[in-house]
Design a protein around this motif. Sequence first.
Motif, PDB file in Angstrom:
ATOM      1  N   ARG A  83      41.632  36.648  55.935  1.00 53.79           N
ATOM      2  CA  ARG A  83      42.722  35.850  55.385  1.00 53.79           C
ATOM      3  C   ARG A  83      42.444  35.581  53.924  1.00 53.79           C
ATOM      4  O   ARG A  83      41.370  35.095  53.564  1.00 53.79           O
ATOM      5  N   ARG A  84      43.407  35.898  53.080  1.00 58.56           N
ATOM      6  CA  ARG A  84      43.240  35.686  51.645  1.00 58.56           C
ATOM      7  C   ARG A  84      44.261  34.659  51.151  1.00 58.56           C
ATOM      8  O   ARG A  84      45.417  34.655  51.574  1.00 58.56           O
ATOM      9  N   LEU A  85      43.816  33.818  50.239  1.00 54.69           N
ATOM     10  CA  LEU A  85      44.706  32.827  49.650  1.00 54.69           C
ATOM     11  C   LEU A  85      45.657  33.504  48.683  1.00 54.69           C
ATOM     12  O   LEU A  85      45.313  34.497  48.033  1.00 54.69           O
ATOM     13  N   THR A  86      46.862  32.949  48.565  1.00 61.33           N
ATOM     14  CA  THR A  86      47.791  33.436  47.554  1.00 61.33           C
ATOM     15  C   THR A  86      47.246  33.103  46.164  1.00 61.33           C
ATOM     16  O   THR A  86      46.325  32.289  46.017  1.00 61.33           O
ATOM     17  N   ALA A  87      47.819  33.724  45.153  1.00 62.05           N
ATOM     18  CA  ALA A  87      47.340  33.495  43.787  1.00 62.05           C
ATOM     19  C   ALA A  87      47.450  32.012  43.411  1.00 62.05           C
ATOM     20  O   ALA A  87      46.531  31.440  42.807  1.00 62.05           O
ATOM     21  N   THR A  88      48.572  31.379  43.761  1.00 63.41           N
ATOM     22  CA  THR A  88      48.731  29.955  43.446  1.00 63.41           C
ATOM     23  C   THR A  88      47.728  29.107  44.197  1.00 63.41           C
ATOM     24  O   THR A  88      47.161  28.144  43.656  1.00 63.41           O
ATOM     25  N   ALA A  89      47.466  29.471  45.466  1.00 62.68           N
ATOM     26  CA  ALA A  89      46.486  28.714  46.243  1.00 62.68           C
ATOM     27  C   ALA A  89      45.090  28.863  45.649  1.00 62.68           C
ATOM     28  O   ALA A  89      44.304  27.909  45.641  1.00 62.68           O
ATOM     29  N   GLN A  90      44.763  30.049  45.136  1.00 58.87           N
ATOM     30  CA  GLN A  90      43.460  30.242  44.512  1.00 58.87           C
ATOM     31  C   GLN A  90      43.308  29.354  43.285  1.00 58.87           C
ATOM     32  O   GLN A  90      42.255  28.748  43.061  1.00 58.87           O
TER      33      GLN A  90
END
Length: 214
Positions: A83-90
């Motif tokens: 599972r990878r975070l979205t760019a905004t979540a990062q």
Amino acid sequence: MSDLRDPEVLLAAVRASGARPVDDISVAQLDSMRVRAKNAGRELVRCAPPPGSPERGRARLTALGWSPHTTPSPEDSSAYPVRRLTATAQLTWACCLGLAWADRTLHPHPGEPFTNAQLLDLAADMALPLPHVKGSLYHELMPALLVQEGRSALYLGPAVAALPPAFVEAMRRFHDRLPRPEGPAASEHSAVDDESVELPEDVPPPNPEEEWEW
């Protein structure tokens, strides 16, 4: 029906929930859980609940981390989904780290408390869309247990306590690049000072070879 006293069931509960209070788990059960976790390449990690949480008055929590020699490397393998975070979540996560993790020589968990307002102000300084920041906080970072809510502040969550040592060392390398408040806003970073807020006890991840002492 599963026996909640069974160490294997307790380990499954820790894995499913992310962290579990240990006030109702005996030392013998903890030792057995620790051995079982080690056999699977994992280790139990001690952490503390945030102020104002239902577990605050209870004993410390335990989370499930990775043993150093079995830490997965998603970049080198496609054998399992990641599972990878979205760019905004990062970027939102970077803001949370910048607000909570002041001393790079310490483990990031539990860190310092910070507020929603401080997070949004910092995100606004980075020109991030605030509705997306709020969505990332509540729909990505909190479900992933990277951030948790206390009574009147936000804290880094149990998933941070369970980060593999290699990951923490990698994070330390860009500690000075984390977004942080500047100018007058920086002095307000410790604005979470009402009497109802108590910082959680700093309980660093244990040495895998040391005995459990809760």
